[in-house]
Design an enzyme around this catalytic site. Sequence first.
Site, short mmCIF file in Angstrom:
data_model
loop_
_atom_site.label_atom_id
_atom_site.label_comp_id
_atom_site.label_asym_id
_atom_site.label_seq_id
_atom_site.Cartn_x
_atom_site.Cartn_y
_atom_site.Cartn_z
N SER A 66 0.79 -1.23 0.00
CA SER A 66 0.00 0.00 0.00
C SER A 66 0.83 1.29 0.00
O SER A 66 1.51 1.58 -0.97
CB SER A 66 -0.94 -0.06 1.19
OG SER A 66 -1.96 0.87 1.06
N ASP A 281 -3.15 6.25 -2.84
CA ASP A 281 -1.89 5.65 -2.39
C ASP A 281 -1.52 4.52 -3.35
O ASP A 281 -2.21 4.31 -4.36
CB ASP A 281 -1.96 5.20 -0.93
CG ASP A 281 -2.91 4.03 -0.74
OD1 ASP A 281 -3.72 3.78 -1.66
OD2 ASP A 281 -2.85 3.38 0.31
N ASP A 283 -1.77 1.32 -3.62
CA ASP A 283 -2.68 0.25 -4.05
C ASP A 283 -4.11 0.77 -4.19
O ASP A 283 -5.06 -0.02 -4.28
CB ASP A 283 -2.62 -0.95 -3.10
CG ASP A 283 -3.10 -0.60 -1.70
OD1 ASP A 283 -3.11 0.59 -1.35
OD2 ASP A 283 -3.48 -1.52 -0.96
N ASP A 285 -6.26 2.30 -2.16
CA ASP A 285 -7.33 2.11 -1.18
C ASP A 285 -7.52 3.33 -0.28
O ASP A 285 -8.29 3.30 0.67
CB ASP A 285 -7.16 0.82 -0.35
CG ASP A 285 -5.89 0.79 0.46
OD1 ASP A 285 -5.09 1.74 0.38
OD2 ASP A 285 -5.68 -0.21 1.19
N GLU A 376 -10.79 7.06 8.08
CA GLU A 376 -9.63 7.48 8.84
C GLU A 376 -9.18 8.80 8.23
O GLU A 376 -9.38 9.02 7.03
CB GLU A 376 -8.52 6.43 8.72
CG GLU A 376 -8.89 5.11 9.36
CD GLU A 376 -7.76 4.09 9.30
OE1 GLU A 376 -7.18 3.79 10.34
OE2 GLU A 376 -7.46 3.60 8.19
N ARG A 501 1.37 6.18 19.33
CA ARG A 501 1.12 4.75 19.16
C ARG A 501 2.14 4.16 18.18
O ARG A 501 2.68 4.88 17.32
CB ARG A 501 -0.31 4.47 18.66
CG ARG A 501 -0.64 5.14 17.35
CD ARG A 501 -2.01 4.74 16.85
NE ARG A 501 -2.00 3.43 16.21
CZ ARG A 501 -1.61 3.21 14.95
NH1 ARG A 501 -1.17 4.20 14.19
NH2 ARG A 501 -1.66 2.00 14.43
N ALA A 502 2.36 2.85 18.32
CA ALA A 502 3.27 2.17 17.39
C ALA A 502 2.52 1.91 16.10
O ALA A 502 1.36 1.48 16.12
CB ALA A 502 3.73 0.85 18.00
N THR A 505 2.16 -0.87 10.42
CA THR A 505 2.57 -1.14 9.04
C THR A 505 4.02 -0.72 8.76
O THR A 505 4.59 -1.12 7.75
CB THR A 505 1.69 -0.38 8.03
OG1 THR A 505 1.81 1.02 8.29
CG2 THR A 505 0.24 -0.80 8.11
#
Length: 543
Positions: A66, A281, A283, A285, A376, A501-502, A505
Amino acid sequence: MSFDKTAIKNNIIPHEKEDFVYTYGTAGFRSNAEVLGSVMYKVAILASLRSKKLNGSTIGVMITASHNPEEDNGVKLVDPRGEMLEQSWEVYATKLANAKDGESLLAVVDEVVAQYKIDLDVPANVIYAYDTRPSCPHLVKCLEQGLEASGAKSINFGLKTTPMLHYLVRCINTAGTSDAYGEPTEEGYYKKLTSAFATAVKGKPRLSTLHVDCANGVGAPKLRELLKFISSDVLSVDIVNENTTTLGQLNKNCGADYVKTNQRAPPSISITAGDRCCSYDGDADRIVFYYVTEDGTFRLLDGDKIAGLAAVFITDLVHEAGIDSIKVGVVQTAYANGSSTNYLTKVLNVPVSCVSTGVKHLHHEAEKYDVGVYFEANGHGTVLFSPDALNTIKTAEAKTPAQKQAIAQLFSLTELINQTVGDAISDMLLVEAILTSRQWSFEEWDQAYTDLPNRLVKVVVSDRHIFKTTNAERQLVEPAGLQTEIDALVAKYSNGRSFVRASGTEDAVRVYAEAATRAETDDLAFKVAQLVYDRAGGVGARP
Ligand code: G16
């Protein structure tokens, strides 16, 4: 063809790096492509087991990374209705991927079979596709090796966008039922979307050309194909960044992630006031839109803005159609701009839920609404219509011509929107349909609310897994004490908000910050990033 345990054991592809630990993350396995051949083999076996568990339903496998750089790749499984793999199976995906030899691989296979009471005699059906990354041909071969060993009946759908593969999986599994989703071909996908678009914009003048940055990825050839099915009288598109053959170009200084993170247009696009632009992006999506004002200020219309536009349009249509019983809800993540949440809850009066990052979380939450709009901020999202809402729209009886038109338009949206997953092409058509219907410019769309200045920073640390969160990722639980330090910092800024946050991806920790002014936002973001860097032993570029 049978599930041949001896073949599975003997044909295992050895781990490329002895000590590499694999995790099924936000969107499947994702890392440098060099270590993924062994994973593809295991994913094929898991897809076969999943299909057998679901009485031979077709499972999808998509090979893509992606938005990640070209040297990365990844793989994820798609469940029968086109949704992400059921979460309880992710644990086994991870266990399988980390099995280093034939014996330990079979031990995990046996565990999955026992846990889900799988009948290995049920035939397995798997379809797969891939994006334009140079590592794909090799990884496809590794996947095929696993499919063969596990005796799955499979179809290679070739080069596809991720959302197309999701669409195909659902079409195949619903074919011949009252719930049939569409023709299970690429052409079927184009026809469904373009005919719905033509209906949605019927009678309205076409908007000016939309410049589409395809991130030098698979979205470019696929959008070009789609355009063959639609008249330029209703949609005018100019494709930018469509170089899928020169090495190193994918997502490089272009694409939705570049635009969202850097808050500027790709250098390859010369954008002037009045231009309408968007970026996919790698791919296709995700999508974000943007323009510049007369004084040259860059304005981003991201996933939050798309959610607001879709929510207001559908709410109005439902009302005009006289079927107010259908309620619209919106799902966001912690990355949603505070102003967007405020607009949705206080101005539009729609319920809003906040869930963890990852389409899989948003999708399931959105299913709880009659019409669930989920996006998102990074541009990943779609709209789901519940079976009841769909039925109400299909059977609604118009009492006036205006109601008739609203019902027809609502129905066309249900066909236009890819309800299996976020889809840049489908979302682009949705936004264009709404703007055409309203005859709105990007400026008019943008006026709904003003984003609080925000900043996203990536910090590369030695071990991102030490960062553990709670409360839909809005608070850190570990490393101990770090959240208290962040809270103390945030309190010093007006309208300040920040969380850490980690990434699931990329090998990095993400820091998000927003505040009343650009200067305060940047200051807050970099101070929080510094805290993370100091606490976790930064190894990459200092924040
Ligand atoms: C994937 C997921 C998205 C998520 C993004 C970033 O997107 O599908 O839901 O927002 O990764 O996730 P993280 O912050 O965990 O790295 P894509 O477009 O890369 O497939």
